[in-house]
Design a protein around this motif. Structure first.
Motif, mmCIF file in Angstrom:
data_model
loop_
_atom_site.group_PDB
_atom_site.id
_atom_site.type_symbol
_atom_site.label_atom_id
_atom_site.label_comp_id
_atom_site.label_asym_id
_atom_site.label_seq_id
_atom_site.Cartn_x
_atom_site.Cartn_y
_atom_site.Cartn_z
ATOM 1 N N SER A 54 5.725 -12.380 10.950
ATOM 2 C CA SER A 54 7.141 -11.984 11.085
ATOM 3 C C SER A 54 7.661 -11.366 9.794
ATOM 4 O O SER A 54 8.365 -10.347 9.819
ATOM 5 N N TYR A 55 7.304 -11.962 8.679
ATOM 6 C CA TYR A 55 7.782 -11.459 7.400
ATOM 7 C C TYR A 55 7.266 -10.045 7.132
ATOM 8 O O TYR A 55 8.042 -9.141 6.790
ATOM 9 N N VAL A 56 5.966 -9.837 7.251
ATOM 10 C CA VAL A 56 5.388 -8.529 6.932
ATOM 11 C C VAL A 56 5.933 -7.454 7.867
ATOM 12 O O VAL A 56 6.275 -6.343 7.436
ATOM 13 N N THR A 110 -0.660 12.125 3.042
ATOM 14 C CA THR A 110 -0.486 10.965 3.919
ATOM 15 C C THR A 110 -1.033 9.729 3.227
ATOM 16 O O THR A 110 -1.944 9.801 2.414
ATOM 17 N N GLN A 111 -0.473 8.615 3.576
ATOM 18 C CA GLN A 111 -0.940 7.339 3.048
ATOM 19 C C GLN A 111 -0.629 6.259 4.082
ATOM 20 O O GLN A 111 0.476 5.737 4.140
ATOM 21 N N PRO A 112 -1.596 5.912 4.932
ATOM 22 C CA PRO A 112 -1.322 4.911 5.959
ATOM 23 C C PRO A 112 -0.915 3.574 5.344
ATOM 24 O O PRO A 112 -1.443 3.172 4.311
ATOM 25 N N LYS A 113 0.040 2.923 5.989
ATOM 26 C CA LYS A 113 0.532 1.632 5.511
ATOM 27 C C LYS A 113 -0.015 0.543 6.424
ATOM 28 O O LYS A 113 0.316 0.485 7.618
ATOM 29 N N ILE A 114 -0.845 -0.320 5.867
ATOM 30 C CA ILE A 114 -1.542 -1.339 6.633
ATOM 31 C C ILE A 114 -1.087 -2.712 6.156
ATOM 32 O O ILE A 114 -1.030 -2.983 4.953
ATOM 33 N N ALA A 166 7.412 -3.254 7.525
ATOM 34 C CA ALA A 166 7.186 -2.255 8.570
ATOM 35 C C ALA A 166 5.857 -1.496 8.433
ATOM 36 O O ALA A 166 5.852 -0.266 8.325
ATOM 37 N N PRO A 167 4.713 -2.191 8.450
ATOM 38 C CA PRO A 167 3.437 -1.468 8.384
ATOM 39 C C PRO A 167 3.151 -0.735 9.686
ATOM 40 O O PRO A 167 3.622 -1.135 10.752
ATOM 41 N N SER A 189 0.763 -1.868 17.107
ATOM 42 C CA SER A 189 -0.616 -1.797 16.625
ATOM 43 C C SER A 189 -0.942 -3.056 15.824
ATOM 44 O O SER A 189 -0.866 -3.075 14.601
ATOM 45 N N TRP A 190 -1.322 -4.108 16.559
ATOM 46 C CA TRP A 190 -1.611 -5.411 15.969
ATOM 47 C C TRP A 190 -2.993 -5.864 16.396
ATOM 48 O O TRP A 190 -3.422 -5.627 17.532
#
Length: 498
Positions: free
Chosen positions: A357-359, A254-258, A364-365, A458-459
Motif C-alpha cells: 500500500s505504501y509503495v 525513458t526510465q521505467p519505475k519499478i 506510484a511505480p 501491473s503487480w
C-alpha cells in the motif's frame, strides 16, 4: 577476485586450468574431446575411460607444475547447469584452485555462447566460496577464490572478449550481492533483528550511491502501518520500515519505475498459532524476500542499470507474549482496510499489505513486485525447484518467466481467479488473513495481497518459500540460496532494453 581476459592461452607456472566439458550421449562431446586430447597430449580413448563429463563431475590431471581440471557440465548445457558445476567445484574442490587460475573453454571459432557461460562460471565460483561457519570459534581456511590475490583468466576468441568482460563483471557483482544477503538469511535470530537489516541497507546505500530511509516504531505508528505493528506486538524488538530508492542513468529518454516489496520477518514462531518445534530453527530464513530485495538494490546500483527502483521492506519478528495479536482480533492497516486475524502464523502477508500500500500510494511505480517466503503450500506444490508466481499482468508474468528460464531461478504461474477471493471474505472485517481451509494456501495468500494493491494494473507476487532456503553445497543442513537476485536483475535488464 580479479578478472583477466585473453584470446590466446598462455601457460604459467603453478597454474590451474579449468576446462568445462559438455556431454553427448553419455560421454565427452566430440569437439571438446579433440581439444582436450591436444592440450593434454593424451589419446582420446584414455580420456574417455576416465571422464564422462557428467554434471558436476571433476577430474584433475597434473602436467608438470600445472594442473588441468576437467569439469563436467552434463548434456544440454545452459546457464544454470554451468553455474551449478562451478559452484560445486569451488565449494567441494577448492583445493584444486590456485591464485592463478585459467578458464579455458574448448570452443571453436564462431561459438558465441561462451561469454554468457563465463558469467555463470564466475558467479558459480564466487557463490561456491561462501562459508557458513562465521559463528564457529575456528572457521578454518578461507576459500582461495575470495583471496585478494585470486586471478581468473578467461580465454575466449577475440571477437567475444568485449561482451565477455561485461557478462563476467555482472556475474561477479551479482554473486557478491548474493553471498552478502545469504549471510543475512543464515544469521541466527539473536544476531538478526529488524535494526540489523536496516543497518545493512543503510551501509549498502551509502557505499553504492542509492538512498535508504529508515523508519523506527514511532514513525511507523505515525504513518499508520497498523498491520506491521500488530505482528510486532509480541516482540521485545521494535519493528523497522526500510525504504530504498535507486535512480539509474536515463537512457533513450525513458526510465521505467519499478517497485519492490520484500517480507522481512527476522524470525517466525507463528505467534499464538505457534509452529511445531520440528524445523522451527529454520524460521530465521523468513526474511528471504527482504534479502532478495536488498541484494537486488545493491546489484542494480553497482551495475548502474537504467531504471528507477523504489523498494520497501517492512521488518519485525513474530514472537509470543501477553501482548501478541490473537486469533479473532481485528486490526487496521496502512490502506485503512480492516483485517480479521484467523491465524497469527499468516503474518507475512500482513506486513506485506502495508508495504504494498505504501509503495503504490506514495510512489506510484509502473510495476510492483513483492517477494516473500510466504507459504508451505508453495513448497508442497513445487518443492525446491521453482517459486510460485501470481500476477494480474500477462506481460509482466511473461517477462518474469523468461528471466527465470534464462537464469535458472525458475518461476511457475498459478491462477488468481476471482472465485479464490471468496475464501478470504470476513463476516466482521474487510478481509481475513487466512482462509481457514487446507487447500489453495499459496493462491489465497496471493488473493489477500491483491486486496491491498489498489487495483494496480501491473503487480506480481513471488512466493519463494521453497527456493530461498534449501539444500546447498555449503553445509549439511538447509541454508540460504540467494534466490531472486539474479531473477530480478535479468528482469530489470529485459524491461530496460524494450
Amino acid at each position: 577476485m580479479t578478472l583477466q581476459f585473453q584470446s590466446d592461452f598462455q601457460q604459467q607456472a603453478q597454474q590451474t586450468i579449468i576446462i568445462p566439458v559438455s556431454q553427448d550421449q553419455g560421454q565427452i562431446a566430440a569437439a571438446p574431446l579433440a581439444k582436450i586430447s591436444q592440450l593434454l597430449g593424451q589419446q582420446k580413448d584414455v580420456i574417455l575411460r576416465s571422464f564422462k563429463a557428467g554434471a558436476k563431475e571433476v577430474m584433475s590431471l597434473p602436467s608438470g607444475d600445472q594442473l588441468f581440471v576437467l569439469l563436467g557440465l552434463g548434456a544440454n548445457v545452459n546457464f544454470s547447469k554451468t553455474l551449478q558445476a562451478f559452484q560445486h567445484l569451488s565449494s567441494k574442490h577448492s583445493h584444486l584452485l590456485t591464485a592463478k587460475t585459467t578458464l579455458l573453454w574448448p570452443a571453436t571459432e564462431g561459438d558465441d555462447l561462451f561469454g554468457l557461460l563465463s558469467e555463470a562460471a564466475v558467479n558459480g565460483l564466487w557463490q561456491g566460496s561462501y562459508h557458513l561457519g562465521r559463528y564457529k570459534t575456528s572457521n578454518g581456511q578461507s576459500n582461495v577464490v575470495q583471496g585478494a590475490d585470486f586471478e581468473l583468466s578467461i580465454v575466449l576468441p577475440e571477437d567475444q572478449l568485449a561482451a565477455a568482460k561485461e557478462y563476467c563483471q555482472r556475474g561477479l557483482i551479482i554473486a557478491q550481492a548474493q553471498t552478502e544477503v545469504m549471510a543475512l538469511v543464515n544469521a541466527p535470530a539473536n544476531y538478526k533483528h529488524p535494526h540489523d537489516l536496516a543497518a545493512w541497507a543503510k551501509a549498502s546505500a551509502e557505499k553504492y550511491g542509492y538512498q535508504a530511509t529508515i523508519w523506527d516504531k514511532d514513525q511507523i505508528t505515525k504513518a499508520g502501518m497498523h498491520a506491521l505493528l500488530a505482528v510486532n506486538y509480541g516482540s521485545p524488538e521494535p519493528p523497522a520500515f526500510i525504504f530504498l530508492e535507486y535512480k539509474g542513468p536515463n537512457r533513450n529518454g525513458t526510465q521505467p519505475k519499478i517497485g519492490l516489496v520484500g517480507k522481512g520477518v527476522t524470525f517466525d514462531t507463528g505467534g499464538l498459532s505457534i509452529k511445531p518445534s520440528t524445523n522451527m530453527h529454520y524460521m530465521k530464513s523468513d526474511m528471504g524476500g527482504a534479502a532478495a530485495v536488498l541484494g537486488t538494490m545493491e546489484a542494480a546500483a553497482r551495475l548502474k542499470l537504467p531504471v528507477h527502483l523504489v523498494a520497501a521492506i517492512p521488518s519485525t519478528d513474530n514472537s509470543v507474549d501477553a501482548l501478541a495479536v490473537k486469533p479473532s482480533d481485528v486490526i487496521s492497516s496502512y490502506s485503512g482496510k480492516s483485517i480479521e486475524i484467523i491465524d497469527t502464523d499468516a503474518e507475512g502477508r500482513l506486513i506485506l499489505a502495508d508495504g504494498l500500500s505504501y509503495v503504490i500510494r506514495e510512489h506510484a511505480p509502473q510495476v510492483i513486485i513483492d517477494l516473500a517466503t510466504l507459504t508451505g503450500s508453495s513448497v508442497r506444490t513445487f518443492g525446491y525447484q521453482a517459486a510460485a508466481l501470481f500476477s494480474n499482468d500477462d506481460q509482466l508474468a511473461h517477462h518474469l518467466e523468461q528471466a527465470g528460464r534464462q537464469t535458472g531461478e525458475r518461476v511457475w504461474r498459478l491462477p488468481i481467479w476471482e472465485e479464490y477471493g471468496d475464501d478470504m471474505k470476513s463476516d466482521v472485517a474487510d478481509i481475513k488473513n487466512f482462509s481457514g481451509r487446507p487447500v489453495a494456501g499459496a493462491i489465497t495468500a496471493a488473493k489477500f495481497l491483491e486486496f491491498f494493491t489498489d487495483n494496480h494494473p501491473s503487480w506480481a507476487h513471488l512466493d519463494i518459500a521453497g527456493t530461498a532456503f534449501g539444500d546447498t553445497p555449503y553445509g549439511k543442513g538447509k541454508a540460504a540460496t540467494g534466490y531472486g537476485i539474479r531473477l530480478l536483475i535479468q528482469f530489470l535488464m529485459s524491461v530496460t532494453q524494450e
